[in-house]
Enzyme design. Sequence first.
Site, mmCIF file in Angstrom:
data_model
loop_
_atom_site.group_PDB
_atom_site.id
_atom_site.type_symbol
_atom_site.label_atom_id
_atom_site.label_comp_id
_atom_site.label_asym_id
_atom_site.label_seq_id
_atom_site.Cartn_x
_atom_site.Cartn_y
_atom_site.Cartn_z
ATOM 1 N N ASN A 1 0.845 -1.339 0.012
ATOM 2 C CA ASN A 1 -0.181 0.073 0.023
ATOM 3 C C ASN A 1 0.714 1.291 -0.061
ATOM 4 O O ASN A 1 0.406 2.217 0.126
ATOM 5 C CB ASN A 1 -0.958 -0.168 1.283
ATOM 6 C CG ASN A 1 -0.264 0.216 2.548
ATOM 7 O OD1 ASN A 1 0.889 -0.275 2.422
ATOM 8 N ND2 ASN A 1 -1.005 0.221 3.545
ATOM 9 N N ASP B 1 3.247 2.609 2.033
ATOM 10 C CA ASP B 1 3.474 3.139 3.215
ATOM 11 C C ASP B 1 4.992 2.950 3.609
ATOM 12 O O ASP B 1 5.467 3.531 4.609
ATOM 13 C CB ASP B 1 2.694 3.099 4.270
ATOM 14 C CG ASP B 1 2.700 1.662 4.732
ATOM 15 O OD1 ASP B 1 3.544 0.754 4.032
ATOM 16 O OD2 ASP B 1 1.859 1.241 5.704
ATOM 17 N N ASP C 1 4.032 -5.682 4.163
ATOM 18 C CA ASP C 1 2.897 -6.077 4.700
ATOM 19 C C ASP C 1 2.225 -7.664 4.351
ATOM 20 O O ASP C 1 2.824 -8.087 3.406
ATOM 21 C CB ASP C 1 1.705 -5.216 4.751
ATOM 22 C CG ASP C 1 1.765 -4.478 3.299
ATOM 23 O OD1 ASP C 1 1.701 -5.392 2.506
ATOM 24 O OD2 ASP C 1 2.021 -3.245 2.871
ATOM 25 N N ASP D 1 6.204 -17.141 14.585
ATOM 26 C CA ASP D 1 7.248 -16.728 15.324
ATOM 27 C C ASP D 1 6.429 -16.440 16.684
ATOM 28 O O ASP D 1 5.732 -15.695 17.175
ATOM 29 C CB ASP D 1 8.106 -15.508 14.905
ATOM 30 C CG ASP D 1 9.503 -15.418 15.210
ATOM 31 O OD1 ASP D 1 9.975 -16.180 16.244
ATOM 32 O OD2 ASP D 1 10.161 -15.046 14.259
ATOM 33 N N ASP E 1 11.435 -17.949 19.736
ATOM 34 C CA ASP E 1 12.348 -17.033 19.783
ATOM 35 C C ASP E 1 13.139 -17.274 21.315
ATOM 36 O O ASP E 1 12.224 -17.974 22.423
ATOM 37 C CB ASP E 1 11.749 -15.497 20.140
ATOM 38 C CG ASP E 1 12.792 -14.489 19.928
ATOM 39 O OD1 ASP E 1 13.059 -14.288 18.799
ATOM 40 O OD2 ASP E 1 12.703 -13.803 21.000
ATOM 41 N N GLU F 1 14.653 -21.470 18.812
ATOM 42 C CA GLU F 1 16.087 -20.576 18.709
ATOM 43 C C GLU F 1 16.807 -20.886 20.071
ATOM 44 O O GLU F 1 16.367 -20.519 21.030
ATOM 45 C CB GLU F 1 15.750 -19.259 18.391
ATOM 46 C CG GLU F 1 17.152 -18.504 18.033
ATOM 47 C CD GLU F 1 16.739 -16.940 18.338
ATOM 48 O OE1 GLU F 1 17.779 -16.082 17.915
ATOM 49 O OE2 GLU F 1 16.150 -16.446 19.020
ATOM 50 N N HIS G 1 17.320 -12.902 10.148
ATOM 51 C CA HIS G 1 17.341 -11.432 10.050
ATOM 52 C C HIS G 1 18.197 -11.078 11.380
ATOM 53 O O HIS G 1 18.041 -9.703 11.412
ATOM 54 C CB HIS G 1 15.725 -11.171 10.590
ATOM 55 C CG HIS G 1 15.510 -11.757 11.954
ATOM 56 N ND1 HIS G 1 15.600 -12.936 11.990
ATOM 57 C CD2 HIS G 1 15.257 -11.348 12.849
ATOM 58 C CE1 HIS G 1 15.141 -13.419 13.445
ATOM 59 N NE2 HIS G 1 14.888 -12.329 13.956
ATOM 60 N N ASP G 2 18.853 -11.592 12.003
ATOM 61 C CA ASP G 2 19.922 -11.063 12.972
ATOM 62 C C ASP G 2 21.169 -11.217 12.469
ATOM 63 O O ASP G 2 22.377 -10.906 13.277
ATOM 64 C CB ASP G 2 19.868 -12.092 14.150
ATOM 65 C CG ASP G 2 18.427 -11.905 14.840
ATOM 66 O OD1 ASP G 2 17.785 -10.862 14.888
ATOM 67 O OD2 ASP G 2 18.066 -13.069 15.558
HETATM 68 C C1 GLC Z 1 15.919 -13.316 18.653
HETATM 69 C C2 GLC Z 1 15.490 -12.767 17.527
HETATM 70 C C3 GLC Z 1 15.870 -11.584 17.593
HETATM 71 C C4 GLC Z 1 15.359 -10.672 18.649
HETATM 72 C C5 GLC Z 1 15.839 -11.402 20.179
HETATM 73 C C6 GLC Z 1 14.761 -10.822 21.148
HETATM 74 O O1 GLC Z 1 17.110 -13.632 19.030
HETATM 75 O O2 GLC Z 1 15.800 -13.619 16.383
HETATM 76 O O3 GLC Z 1 15.531 -10.598 16.577
HETATM 77 O O4 GLC Z 1 15.861 -9.321 18.685
HETATM 78 O O5 GLC Z 1 15.353 -12.796 20.042
HETATM 79 O O6 GLC Z 1 13.512 -11.049 21.101
HETATM 80 CA CA CA Z 2 2.551 -1.582 3.752
#
Ligand code: GLC
Ligand code: CA
Length: 557
Positions: A23, A25, A29, A98, A200, A254, A330-331
């Site tokens: 959209n 922004d 999404d 997640d 997580d 994780e 993503h980390d």
């Molecule tokens: C996990 C996630 C990370 C987050 C952390 C706290 O390591 O992958 O992105 O910042 O936990 O939730």
């Molecule tokens: Ca969006």
Amino acid sequence: MNKNWWKNAVVYQIYPRSFADSNGDGVGDLRGITGRMGYLKDLGIDVIWLSPVYQSPNADNGYDISDYRAIMPEFGTMEDFDEMLQTAHCHGIRIMMDMVLNHSSDEHPWFRESRKSKDNPYRDYYIWKDPKENGDPPNRWESSFSGPAWTFDETTGQYYLHLFAEKQPDLNWDNPSLRQEIYDMMKWWRDKGVDGFRFDVISLISKDPAFPEGEELGNGYTAITCANGPRIHEYLKEMNAAVMEGYPLITVGECPMVDEEMAKLYSGEDRHELNMIFHFEHVSGSRKNPGKYGKWDSPPMDLTELKQVLSRWQYSLAEEGWNSIYLSNHDQPRCVSRFGNDSAEYRVLSAKMLATAMHMLKGTPYIYQGEELGMTNPAFDSIDLYQDVESLNIYRELTEEEGLPESQVMDYLKKVSRDNARTPMQWDGGKNAGFSSGTPWIRINPNYVEINVQKEQMDPDSVFHYYRKLIDLRHTYPVVAEGKYGLLLPDHPSIFAYTRSLGEERLLVVCNFSKNITDIPEEIRREMSGRLLIANYEEQGTDWLRPYEAAVWYRKG
Ligand code: GLC
Ligand code: CA
């Protein structure tokens, strides 16, 4: 349905904020994801791990949840979620949610109540402690995002624990009503039809009731001593029985600070806890030569150390438990920039080589969005371009408190900041890489003109098509999914070679991790026979390996 279906599945991680914005922004999404489901189907993945999409004030991009049963308005509505789930299922793709259960947001109603008074019914949902006599925090634990893991709250004169940001108070798993509320919430998602959960930092949920000071690391830092706490396995078993038992779900935990022996306790089939875990050993930097500031200044592992770590996990979980296979998420920084070579000359070759080395291992592979294109670190050269709470905090700590030169800290960020992985997905060579028609929430990597989905889909030699083929091999050859692993040449400094065997079938995987032409030792050369399953150069020799060359040979009988 075979309840162990996830053993030959390939998972694709979506970081919704950076995937596709429907959209304009500037924020990715749910409708954006729905619109790209055909792309994922074409890639051939089986499961999407969706980073958090719940209501959140975004202190840590959704890893700070203020309502576990609501969708973050920036990402859309619950109807958008249902539509995405349904579209995924129509494409034969499963969705893994997640679950951030070690902590919530400080804006969660539970915490708002909890902090009101010592006798509030929700007080015990979090971890509150009196100050030491001198007013100091209850112990020396440090937050993963810099500073103490305790914040003092004026209202009741106690500290609360947060292993991450101040806005991420740790939940108290020792409280049975909290656990029940969590299981009920998970059942609610399960009954909605989601297919699994990624947990997580789940190895941190059970705290040692003594709250020990923790081991001094000799550099002014203290190890947090709350991984693998005394009741962790009790809680996971209880959760499994309450939520997962009897459902064909995929689950991965994780698990910071878990080694390959403990991994059997988390993922052994007869343990009834999780299917598999993520460990950090291969992405934590060299152990031989650790830096002073943890991940920020630890040199990367050399290949012999990397092989040793990966092989230890392969051998240890050969019969009991299960591996998850990843180089990026993503980390973590982009894997081609970290373990390969992101120069124009070698990016494509080394991205394919790394993918070969990982996807031929035994375990469930995880691909992080854009990895299948060979996306690279953006090398942001100004602190103003960074968004991540961890990066901003460490920048402040290292420049202001430790007095390091700015340029040195910027070099750390360029190498290992989490924002390296969070630049938007590169869909095409047009405006904003086809990610958004508005202004993206984080800067797009300028190399999108060269590296993008549209271009790679049209090029049969692209990284994208190579990943398609790797995924297909796992689905086609049982030896890829189930074969027994055997490391060759453990001490070779630049070749990673191993075999996989199942009955009469045998794979030989040979990867050159360097840009130098490397002789193939006799030991490997005599094994290089049969049919070539996949390779990143056109014609194969057996005398030497070219820069970042990778090849997989298949033999039967
Ligand atoms: C996990 C996630 C990370 C987050 C952390 C706290 O390591 O992958 O992105 O910042 O936990 O939730
Ligand atoms: Ca969006």
